[in-house]
Design a protein around this motif. Structure first.
Motif, PDB file in Angstrom:
ATOM      1  N   ASP A  21       0.703  -1.122   0.107  1.00 52.13           N
ATOM      2  CA  ASP A  21       0.052   0.141   0.029  1.00 52.13           C
ATOM      3  C   ASP A  21       0.727   1.318  -0.032  1.00 52.13           C
ATOM      4  OD1 ASP A  21      -2.531   1.233   0.418  1.00 52.13           O
ATOM      5  OD2 ASP A  21      -1.982   1.932   2.182  1.00 52.13           O
ATOM      6  N   SER A  24       2.921   1.684  -3.736  1.00 53.16           N
ATOM      7  CA  SER A  24       1.957   1.335  -4.943  1.00 53.16           C
ATOM      8  C   SER A  24       1.065   2.499  -4.908  1.00 53.16           C
ATOM      9  CB  SER A  24       1.349   0.045  -5.005  1.00 53.16           C
ATOM     10  OG  SER A  24       0.214  -0.092  -4.013  1.00 53.16           O
ATOM     11  N   GLN A  25       0.741   2.846  -6.266  1.00 54.42           N
ATOM     12  CA  GLN A  25      -0.463   3.823  -6.676  1.00 54.42           C
ATOM     13  C   GLN A  25      -1.713   3.256  -6.341  1.00 54.42           C
ATOM     14  OE1 GLN A  25       0.586   4.962 -10.534  1.00 54.42           O
ATOM     15  NE2 GLN A  25       1.347   6.945  -9.833  1.00 54.42           N
ATOM     16  N   ALA A  26      -1.840   1.819  -6.619  1.00 52.13           N
ATOM     17  CA  ALA A  26      -3.123   1.230  -6.210  1.00 52.13           C
ATOM     18  C   ALA A  26      -2.923  -0.258  -6.411  1.00 52.13           C
ATOM     19  CB  ALA A  26      -4.010   1.479  -7.716  1.00 52.13           C
ATOM     20  N   TRP A  27      -3.600  -1.136  -5.627  1.00 52.56           N
ATOM     21  CA  TRP A  27      -3.519  -2.422  -5.423  1.00 52.56           C
ATOM     22  C   TRP A  27      -4.842  -3.173  -5.001  1.00 52.56           C
ATOM     23  CZ3 TRP A  27      -4.689  -5.341  -1.103  1.00 52.56           C
ATOM     24  CH2 TRP A  27      -4.856  -4.492   0.150  1.00 52.56           C
ATOM     25  N   VAL A  41      -0.490  -4.704  -8.444  1.00 51.53           N
ATOM     26  CA  VAL A  41      -0.245  -3.683  -8.015  1.00 51.53           C
ATOM     27  C   VAL A  41       0.132  -2.692  -9.357  1.00 51.53           C
ATOM     28  CG1 VAL A  41       0.847  -4.342  -5.691  1.00 51.53           C
ATOM     29  CG2 VAL A  41       2.239  -4.200  -7.704  1.00 51.53           C
ATOM     30  N   HIS A  42      -0.162  -1.452  -9.001  1.00 60.42           N
ATOM     31  CA  HIS A  42       0.255  -0.503  -9.965  1.00 60.42           C
ATOM     32  C   HIS A  42       1.390   0.376  -9.345  1.00 60.42           C
ATOM     33  CE1 HIS A  42      -3.670  -0.186 -12.684  1.00 60.42           C
ATOM     34  NE2 HIS A  42      -3.231  -1.528 -12.378  1.00 60.42           N
ATOM     35  N   LEU A  43       2.482   0.530 -10.061  1.00 60.85           N
ATOM     36  CA  LEU A  43       3.573   1.001  -9.374  1.00 60.85           C
ATOM     37  C   LEU A  43       4.163   2.307 -10.508  1.00 60.85           C
ATOM     38  CD1 LEU A  43       5.805  -1.743  -8.486  1.00 60.85           C
ATOM     39  CD2 LEU A  43       4.526  -0.590  -6.916  1.00 60.85           C
ATOM     40  N   ALA A  44       4.285   3.491  -9.855  1.00 59.09           N
ATOM     41  CA  ALA A  44       4.895   4.595 -10.700  1.00 59.09           C
ATOM     42  C   ALA A  44       6.126   4.194 -11.287  1.00 59.09           C
ATOM     43  CB  ALA A  44       4.723   5.866  -9.981  1.00 59.09           C
ATOM     44  N   ARG A  46       9.538   6.119 -12.801  1.00 60.78           N
ATOM     45  CA  ARG A  46      10.062   7.252 -13.368  1.00 60.78           C
ATOM     46  C   ARG A  46      11.229   7.091 -14.106  1.00 60.78           C
ATOM     47  NH1 ARG A  46      11.324   9.963  -7.449  1.00 60.78           N
ATOM     48  NH2 ARG A  46      13.445   9.488  -8.287  1.00 60.78           N
TER      49      ARG A  46
END
Length: 51
Positions: A21, A24-27, A41-44, A46
């Motif tokens: 949590d 991640s941006q969302a899970w 999971v959605h990871l940013a 860069r």
């Protein structure tokens, strides 16, 4: 199904989803056919030079 919760300070487990949590941006969690589950999971990401 796993759910996010606050682990006891002296507990020795229960921090995995807390880390997911925080990083991640969302899970989320999906049940699988038969046994098991999928945690996604959605990871940013860069790129070099971005801040």
């Amino acid at each position: 199904m796993p759910e996010l919760r606050k682990p006891a300070p002296e507990g020795t487990s229960g921090r995995g989803l807390l880390l997911v949590d925080a990083l991640s941006q969302a899970w989320g969690v999906r049940p699988r056919t038969g046994a098991g589950k999928t945690v996604w999971v959605h990871l940013a990401v860069r790129h070099e030079g971005e801040e």
